[in-house]
Every structure is written in structure tokens, then in C-alpha cells.
Design an enzyme around this catalytic site. Structure first.
Site, mmCIF file in Angstrom:
data_model
loop_
_atom_site.group_PDB
_atom_site.id
_atom_site.type_symbol
_atom_site.label_atom_id
_atom_site.label_comp_id
_atom_site.label_asym_id
_atom_site.label_seq_id
_atom_site.Cartn_x
_atom_site.Cartn_y
_atom_site.Cartn_z
ATOM 1 N N LYS A 32 12.754 -5.504 6.991
ATOM 2 C CA LYS A 32 11.415 -5.306 6.428
ATOM 3 C C LYS A 32 11.049 -3.820 6.443
ATOM 4 O O LYS A 32 10.439 -3.309 5.498
ATOM 5 C CB LYS A 32 10.389 -6.111 7.236
ATOM 6 C CG LYS A 32 8.947 -6.012 6.710
ATOM 7 C CD LYS A 32 8.807 -6.629 5.338
ATOM 8 C CE LYS A 32 7.384 -6.507 4.784
ATOM 9 N NZ LYS A 32 6.409 -7.318 5.533
ATOM 10 N N ASN A 48 9.947 -1.647 3.081
ATOM 11 C CA ASN A 48 8.748 -0.816 2.993
ATOM 12 C C ASN A 48 9.082 0.644 2.737
ATOM 13 O O ASN A 48 8.383 1.332 1.989
ATOM 14 C CB ASN A 48 7.922 -0.953 4.279
ATOM 15 C CG ASN A 48 7.185 -2.276 4.356
ATOM 16 O OD1 ASN A 48 6.708 -2.783 3.353
ATOM 17 N ND2 ASN A 48 7.088 -2.841 5.543
ATOM 18 N N GLU A 71 0.421 3.837 6.624
ATOM 19 C CA GLU A 71 1.376 3.563 7.705
ATOM 20 C C GLU A 71 2.653 4.373 7.552
ATOM 21 O O GLU A 71 3.662 4.064 8.182
ATOM 22 C CB GLU A 71 1.709 2.067 7.726
ATOM 23 C CG GLU A 71 0.515 1.197 8.076
ATOM 24 C CD GLU A 71 0.794 -0.280 7.903
ATOM 25 O OE1 GLU A 71 0.749 -1.020 8.907
ATOM 26 O OE2 GLU A 71 1.055 -0.707 6.759
ATOM 27 N N ASN A 106 3.505 -3.505 9.509
ATOM 28 C CA ASN A 106 4.580 -2.776 8.841
ATOM 29 C C ASN A 106 5.083 -1.656 9.726
ATOM 30 O O ASN A 106 4.317 -0.996 10.428
ATOM 31 C CB ASN A 106 4.081 -2.188 7.517
ATOM 32 C CG ASN A 106 3.849 -3.259 6.470
ATOM 33 O OD1 ASN A 106 4.489 -4.309 6.482
ATOM 34 N ND2 ASN A 106 2.938 -3.000 5.547
ATOM 35 N N SER A 111 0.562 -2.199 0.095
ATOM 36 C CA SER A 111 -0.529 -1.872 1.011
ATOM 37 C C SER A 111 -0.713 -0.363 1.114
ATOM 38 O O SER A 111 -1.842 0.124 1.255
ATOM 39 C CB SER A 111 -0.244 -2.468 2.391
ATOM 40 O OG SER A 111 0.987 -1.989 2.910
ATOM 41 N N GLY A 124 -7.559 -7.680 6.540
ATOM 42 C CA GLY A 124 -6.552 -7.188 5.612
ATOM 43 C C GLY A 124 -6.059 -8.300 4.715
ATOM 44 O O GLY A 124 -6.395 -9.474 4.897
ATOM 45 N N ALA A 168 0.461 -9.628 -0.880
ATOM 46 C CA ALA A 168 -0.965 -9.867 -1.113
ATOM 47 C C ALA A 168 -1.717 -8.545 -1.068
ATOM 48 O O ALA A 168 -1.262 -7.577 -0.453
ATOM 49 C CB ALA A 168 -1.524 -10.819 -0.060
ATOM 50 N N ASN A 184 4.224 -2.612 -7.835
ATOM 51 C CA ASN A 184 5.629 -2.662 -7.441
ATOM 52 C C ASN A 184 6.561 -2.762 -8.642
ATOM 53 O O ASN A 184 7.579 -2.058 -8.729
ATOM 54 C CB ASN A 184 5.879 -3.848 -6.503
ATOM 55 C CG ASN A 184 5.234 -3.666 -5.145
ATOM 56 O OD1 ASN A 184 4.656 -2.624 -4.859
ATOM 57 N ND2 ASN A 184 5.323 -4.688 -4.314
#
Length: 291
Positions: A174, A178, A256, A94, A244, A9, A117, A192
């Protein structure tokens, strides 16, 4: 001590490259079957890594930046492998699992980051520089006792790293970032930074209010205004980054979302305090993805 990075990843690849840059021996564990070596590029430079499978024969620091839906299966495989004494497990994923404290092994560490990233073929793009936090995964193990070798290696590879006895606070923060950012990048199909031009602020406040209630229910104190401001700051800092979740939907992979907004919706419902905004986003992203 060698390092074993799990998967290819974006964050795992970024860490593998930066560990190797510091002179540390790094191998990758991929899904089976796997080639003997793989190459990843960053900033137009190519890095080569040997691959390795479990079980391990010598003490190893394991850095597992994996998807939340892979955690349970990976931990089960790790448990069967009987890691050599003095090995270390660092987990980064996440969201949160409903049964987290039951499945996390003793001595595991959580690594939480604001670095951004994404992968572009064989290349990893470091789209947003940030900082990271490291702490013991099990609540009852939380302490100031810092694993010096692991901390130093990770800090040298991808600074700035902070030691956090209260890593669970960071993980909830975090989680909030997300939940307040990633689903909207899927809905608006954008980077973003483009969210700054979308009408999402009011909904971010509503999501933050629901999440703050659940965090308080779990003994974690957060503030709505702080979370929304942090989300706006992250959007600015990672403006060129594709989340992601966006990349997963784009490439037809599972997301996720079940462990982000879905986690908040399920846990809130179980606590008798529904979170309709998280519930709606959860199902909206599921509708937009192939899974």
C-alpha cells in the site's frame, strides 16, 4: 459492542456509514469542540451519528482511519484514556512512521484497503471498490489468531475483508501504491485515471526500484514489475477517484507526503542507499502544498 469511528475523513466516513447499515451502533469522535451529532450522506442517503469523546466508559471497538501525522498524538490521547477491558483498536493510515514499533500499542490491528473514497462537502463518494486486509500491528504479535467479532463486523460493512498474518507485507504494498500514484495527482492536478495520459510510467519504475530495495532492507520481499503493474491496476480501478493527497492540497490541508515518499527517502538515506526519485517527489509536493 459499540463502534467509535475517529474523524470524518473519507474512509472513516465510508466505514461508519456501512457499519451503521449493518445494524451496528456507531458513534464518531471529532476534533474538539464537537456537536452532539453529525450527518454524512452517501448515494443520496443521509446518515446521522452521535458524537463521543474520550475517555470511554464501556468496551468499544475503535476504528481510526486517520492521517499519518495524527497517529502519534491520537495514540498518546488513547493511552491517557485507559480504554475499558476488551476494547479493540483498528488503525488505518497511509504511509509509515519512522518510530512505528515504538508507538503502536499491544493488541492494535492494521486495516489496509484498496477501496477509494473522497469527501465532497457533507457527502462521501465511494469512487473505487476494492478489498481490504486486517492483521496485528506489532510484528511480534503476527499470527493466525483472528479477532472474530471485529473481523466479521468490518467484513459485513465493507467487503471483501481478508485476514492477513503478514499485514506488514500488505502495508508495504500500500505504501508503494501511494508513493507511485498520489504525488503525481498533485503535480498534474488530476483524478487518478488521468495519470494514464501523463508520462509517469518511467518514473514509477524508478520509484519502485528504490522502494523495493528499502523493503528488502526491512525484510519484506517485493518485486519492481509487480508494484508498477499493481499501481496501473489501481489507477484503472479508481479512475474517478481523487487521491487523498490531491484533496489535501486542494483544501489547504497538510499532506502525508512526509510519511510516504518522505519516509522512503529518509529511511533509505539512513541505510546508506539514497532514493533520489522519492526525495525529489517528496520536496516537489511539499513545494506545491501550503505546509
Amino acid at each position: 459492542m459499540q463502534w467509535l469511528v475517529i474523524g470524518q475523513g473519507a474512509i472513516g466516513s465510508l466505514m461508519a456509514i456501512n457499519l451503521q447499515r449493518t445494524g451496528v451502533k456507531v458513534a464518531l469522535k471529532l476534533r474538539q469542540p464537537q456537536p452532539e451529532s453529525v450527518t454524512i450522506s452517501l448515494d443520496q442517503q443521509t446518515y446521522s451519528f452521535a458524537t463521543q469523546s474520550l475517555p470511554l466508559t464501556e468496551p468499544t471497538h475503535i476504528f481510526a482511519a486517520i492521517k499519518a501525522y495524527q497517529v502519534t498524538e491520537f495514540l498518546a490521547e488513547l493511552k491517557q484514556s485507559l480504554l475499558p477491558i476488551n476494547s479493540t483498536l483498528v488503525l488505518s493510515y497511509n504511509g509509515m512512521l519512522d518510530n512505528e514499533q515504538e508507538v503502536l500499542p499491544a493488541g492494535a490491528l492494521h486495516w489496509v484497503t484498496t477501496h477509494g473514497a473522497y469527501r465532497d462537502g457533507a457527502a462521501v463518494i465511494h469512487a473505487g471498490h476494492g478489498e481490504s486486509w486486517l492483521g496485528w500491528a506489532q510484528v511480534e504479535q503476527a499470527s493466525n489468531r483472528r479477532p472474530a467479532e471485529v473481523f466479521t463486523a468490518l467484513n459485513n460493512a465493507l467487503p471483501l475483508l481478508n485476514w492477513s498474518p503478514a499485514i506488514h507485507q500488505r502495508r508495504w504494498q500500500k505504501l508503494a501504491m501511494n508513493c507511485l500514484i498520489n504525488p503525481f495527482t498533485v503535480i498534474h492536478q488530476c483524478r487518478n485515471g488521468e495519470l494514464l495520459h501523463q508520462q509517469v510510467l518511467d518514473e514509477q519504475y524508478a520509484l519502485a526500484e528504490e522502494l523495493v530495495w528499502l523493503a528488502h532492507h526491512h525484510g519484506v520481499l517485493l518485486q519492481v514489475e509487480d508494484l508498477v503493474q499493481q499501481a496501473q491496476q489501481v489507477i484503472h480501478q479508481t479512475a474517478n477517484n481523487y487521491s487523498s493527497m490531491y484533496m489535501d492540497v486542494k483544501h489547504g490541508r497538510p499532506t502525508e507526503i512526509d510519511y510516504l515518499n518522505g519516509f522512503v527517502a529518509r529511511q533509505s538515506m539512513q541505510a546508506g542507499h539514497p532514493a533520489p526519485h522519492h526525495q525529489a517527489l517528496w520536496h516537489r509536493v511539499r513545494e506545491l502544498s501550503l505546509y
